[in-house]
Design a protein around this motif. Sequence first.
Motif, PDB file in Angstrom:
ATOM      1  N   SER A 219       0.813  -1.216   0.000  1.00 31.14           N
ATOM      2  CA  SER A 219       0.000   0.000   0.000  1.00 31.14           C
ATOM      3  C   SER A 219       0.845   1.264   0.000  1.00 31.14           C
ATOM      4  O   SER A 219       0.298   2.369  -0.074  1.00 31.14           O
ATOM      5  N   MET A 220       2.161   1.089   0.121  1.00 32.38           N
ATOM      6  CA  MET A 220       3.067   2.233   0.129  1.00 32.38           C
ATOM      7  C   MET A 220       3.667   2.444  -1.250  1.00 32.38           C
ATOM      8  O   MET A 220       4.187   1.497  -1.854  1.00 32.38           O
ATOM      9  N   PRO A 221       3.616   3.669  -1.768  1.00 33.84           N
ATOM     10  CA  PRO A 221       4.221   3.931  -3.077  1.00 33.84           C
ATOM     11  C   PRO A 221       5.735   3.784  -3.047  1.00 33.84           C
ATOM     12  O   PRO A 221       6.385   4.173  -2.070  1.00 33.84           O
ATOM     13  N   VAL A 222       6.274   3.219  -4.092  1.00 32.33           N
ATOM     14  CA  VAL A 222       7.719   3.031  -4.206  1.00 32.33           C
ATOM     15  C   VAL A 222       8.370   4.371  -4.551  1.00 32.33           C
ATOM     16  O   VAL A 222       7.858   5.139  -5.354  1.00 32.33           O
ATOM     17  N   GLY A 223       9.511   4.649  -3.924  1.00 32.80           N
ATOM     18  CA  GLY A 223      10.216   5.890  -4.213  1.00 32.80           C
ATOM     19  C   GLY A 223       9.471   7.125  -3.749  1.00 32.80           C
ATOM     20  O   GLY A 223       9.504   8.165  -4.399  1.00 32.80           O
ATOM     21  N   SER A 224       8.810   7.024  -2.604  1.00 33.03           N
ATOM     22  CA  SER A 224       7.974   8.131  -2.118  1.00 33.03           C
ATOM     23  C   SER A 224       8.645   8.980  -1.052  1.00 33.03           C
ATOM     24  O   SER A 224       8.188  10.080  -0.747  1.00 33.03           O
ATOM     25  N   GLY A 225       9.703   8.443  -0.429  1.00 28.23           N
ATOM     26  CA  GLY A 225      10.306   9.143   0.702  1.00 28.23           C
ATOM     27  C   GLY A 225       9.593   8.862   2.007  1.00 28.23           C
ATOM     28  O   GLY A 225       9.866   9.501   3.019  1.00 28.23           O
ATOM     29  N   LEU A 226       8.686   7.896   2.002  1.00 26.97           N
ATOM     30  CA  LEU A 226       7.935   7.524   3.203  1.00 26.97           C
ATOM     31  C   LEU A 226       8.415   6.198   3.790  1.00 26.97           C
ATOM     32  O   LEU A 226       7.745   5.619   4.651  1.00 26.97           O
TER      33      LEU A 226
ATOM     34  N   VAL B 163      10.805   9.339  -7.005  1.00 26.11           N
ATOM     35  CA  VAL B 163      12.179   9.843  -6.963  1.00 26.11           C
ATOM     36  C   VAL B 163      13.039   8.723  -6.390  1.00 26.11           C
ATOM     37  O   VAL B 163      12.806   8.274  -5.263  1.00 26.11           O
ATOM     38  N   SER B 164      14.009   8.267  -7.135  1.00 26.74           N
ATOM     39  CA  SER B 164      14.877   7.181  -6.692  1.00 26.74           C
ATOM     40  C   SER B 164      15.760   7.626  -5.527  1.00 26.74           C
ATOM     41  O   SER B 164      16.345   8.709  -5.553  1.00 26.74           O
ATOM     42  N   THR B 165      15.851   6.770  -4.508  1.00 27.91           N
ATOM     43  CA  THR B 165      16.734   7.064  -3.375  1.00 27.91           C
ATOM     44  C   THR B 165      18.173   7.179  -3.841  1.00 27.91           C
ATOM     45  O   THR B 165      18.916   8.060  -3.398  1.00 27.91           O
TER      46      THR B 165
ATOM     47  N   SER C 214      14.132  10.989   0.991  1.00 23.04           N
ATOM     48  CA  SER C 214      14.725  11.519  -0.241  1.00 23.04           C
ATOM     49  C   SER C 214      13.678  12.111  -1.173  1.00 23.04           C
ATOM     50  O   SER C 214      13.984  12.489  -2.287  1.00 23.04           O
ATOM     51  N   GLY C 215      12.410  12.203  -0.687  1.00 23.09           N
ATOM     52  CA  GLY C 215      11.354  12.793  -1.484  1.00 23.09           C
ATOM     53  C   GLY C 215      10.692  11.757  -2.376  1.00 23.09           C
ATOM     54  O   GLY C 215      11.094  10.602  -2.417  1.00 23.09           O
ATOM     55  N   PRO C 216       9.640  12.190  -3.078  1.00 22.67           N
ATOM     56  CA  PRO C 216       9.127  13.553  -3.253  1.00 22.67           C
ATOM     57  C   PRO C 216       8.058  13.976  -2.240  1.00 22.67           C
ATOM     58  O   PRO C 216       7.503  15.061  -2.357  1.00 22.67           O
ATOM     59  N   THR C 217       7.746  13.111  -1.246  1.00 23.11           N
ATOM     60  CA  THR C 217       6.744  13.495  -0.254  1.00 23.11           C
ATOM     61  C   THR C 217       7.209  14.717   0.530  1.00 23.11           C
ATOM     62  O   THR C 217       8.366  14.794   0.965  1.00 23.11           O
ATOM     63  N   LEU C 218       6.297  15.649   0.701  1.00 23.41           N
ATOM     64  CA  LEU C 218       6.543  16.843   1.500  1.00 23.41           C
ATOM     65  C   LEU C 218       5.811  16.681   2.818  1.00 23.41           C
ATOM     66  O   LEU C 218       4.630  16.319   2.842  1.00 23.41           O
ATOM     67  N   PHE C 219       6.504  16.909   3.940  1.00 20.78           N
ATOM     68  CA  PHE C 219       5.821  16.889   5.226  1.00 20.78           C
ATOM     69  C   PHE C 219       5.683  18.314   5.750  1.00 20.78           C
ATOM     70  O   PHE C 219       6.548  19.165   5.536  1.00 20.78           O
ATOM     71  N   VAL C 220       4.563  18.564   6.423  1.00 22.71           N
ATOM     72  CA  VAL C 220       4.274  19.888   6.970  1.00 22.71           C
ATOM     73  C   VAL C 220       3.827  19.707   8.419  1.00 22.71           C
ATOM     74  O   VAL C 220       2.914  18.924   8.698  1.00 22.71           O
ATOM     75  N   ALA C 221       4.463  20.388   9.343  1.00 18.73           N
ATOM     76  CA  ALA C 221       4.120  20.291  10.764  1.00 18.73           C
ATOM     77  C   ALA C 221       3.258  21.476  11.173  1.00 18.73           C
ATOM     78  O   ALA C 221       3.611  22.628  10.901  1.00 18.73           O
ATOM     79  N   CYS C 222       2.140  21.185  11.835  1.00 16.33           N
ATOM     80  CA  CYS C 222       1.215  22.235  12.282  1.00 16.33           C
ATOM     81  C   CYS C 222       0.857  22.005  13.747  1.00 16.33           C
ATOM     82  O   CYS C 222       0.701  20.868  14.195  1.00 16.33           O
TER      83      CYS C 222
ATOM     84  N   LEU D 127      15.710  19.682  -3.946  1.00 15.66           N
ATOM     85  CA  LEU D 127      14.523  20.430  -4.352  1.00 15.66           C
ATOM     86  C   LEU D 127      14.379  20.488  -5.869  1.00 15.66           C
ATOM     87  O   LEU D 127      13.272  20.456  -6.401  1.00 15.66           O
ATOM     88  N   GLU D 128      15.516  20.566  -6.570  1.00 12.95           N
ATOM     89  CA  GLU D 128      15.474  20.660  -8.029  1.00 12.95           C
ATOM     90  C   GLU D 128      14.970  19.376  -8.680  1.00 12.95           C
ATOM     91  O   GLU D 128      14.522  19.387  -9.828  1.00 12.95           O
ATOM     92  N   LEU D 129      15.028  18.258  -7.948  1.00 14.19           N
ATOM     93  CA  LEU D 129      14.573  16.980  -8.494  1.00 14.19           C
ATOM     94  C   LEU D 129      13.066  16.791  -8.367  1.00 14.19           C
ATOM     95  O   LEU D 129      12.502  15.869  -8.964  1.00 14.19           O
ATOM     96  N   ILE D 130      12.414  17.661  -7.586  1.00 13.68           N
ATOM     97  CA  ILE D 130      10.998  17.449  -7.256  1.00 13.68           C
ATOM     98  C   ILE D 130      10.163  18.629  -7.759  1.00 13.68           C
ATOM     99  O   ILE D 130      10.199  19.721  -7.165  1.00 13.68           O
ATOM    100  N   PRO D 131       9.421  18.458  -8.829  1.00 11.27           N
ATOM    101  CA  PRO D 131       8.597  19.546  -9.366  1.00 11.27           C
ATOM    102  C   PRO D 131       7.617  20.087  -8.323  1.00 11.27           C
ATOM    103  O   PRO D 131       7.013  19.318  -7.566  1.00 11.27           O
TER     104      PRO D 131
END
Length: 315
Positions: free
Chosen positions: A96-103, A189-191, A269-277, A243-247
Amino acid sequence: MTVKVYAPASIGNVSVGFDVLGMAVTPLSGELLGDVVSIEASATGENQLEVVGDFADKLPTNYQDNIVYHCLQLFENTLADVGKQASPVAMQLNKSMPVGSGLGSSACSVVAALVALNEYYQKPFDDSKLLTMMGQMEAQISGSLHYDNVAPCFLGGLQLMVSDDRVITRTLPELADIYWVMAYPGIEVSTRASREVLPLQYSRQTLIQYGQNLASFIDACHRQDNKQALSYINDVVAEPYRLELIPRCQQAKQYVLENGAAAAGISGSGPTLFVACEDLSKAQQLAQYLTDNYLQSDAGFVHICLADQQGARVI
């Protein structure tokens, strides 16, 4: 006997701790954000592996090339080393986890597989031995030994990797009442590629800044000062180059920081962006922005999460 184990997603690095920090996360919605491995006795007398799930088609078609099957081989060899005999098993990976997601996608598979096998065989190995095996499998995938995904995925919470092979990781006090928005844009995005873009040498100024940020973050965690801890989440080692690797990543990060986020960064290693609130309504607002502006394929998703304190568990 059938054993089923879930292993959660994780934020590798947490920006401030390149290769030495990781945190497991779980969605507020109750959804499982991670992989599940099931194991039972084989009906055919041979080891079997079935791969199902949303991202099964991203994995090798030959099950013997799958990292879960490699985990099985390692586990059987390690059992033999302590004088125990393995029996043929049928395993299923629900990917259920995407490959190359940074998660921590590969970490989820590795952790779920090894914990499930250990449960199935009545726990012949302790947590320390299992973690060592997990690191060995992760190194096989990424090309370097680092525990910042497998440790939190396995043990839960916020983990600090230490330079002692007998210990490997220490659990840091959690950042309580923080909402983590996890936005996976649906691209890979490949690790390995993300590591290759990093420089081989860093300036003295960067080294000092990295050390100060990490030490200050850990200090704030122990003092339970969320606001100060979050203020030190700043990646000076990898993010400036990745950052340049992730549109759209740079624009999205700038927007959330200018509109109420306490911190933001690339997960692993991306491309997932995390945001803390620090506020749920703010997390919901920024989650909607990321849904509208950061997702780039139908495979993308946004989850509002809390830190997962359990880690891998039987379900």
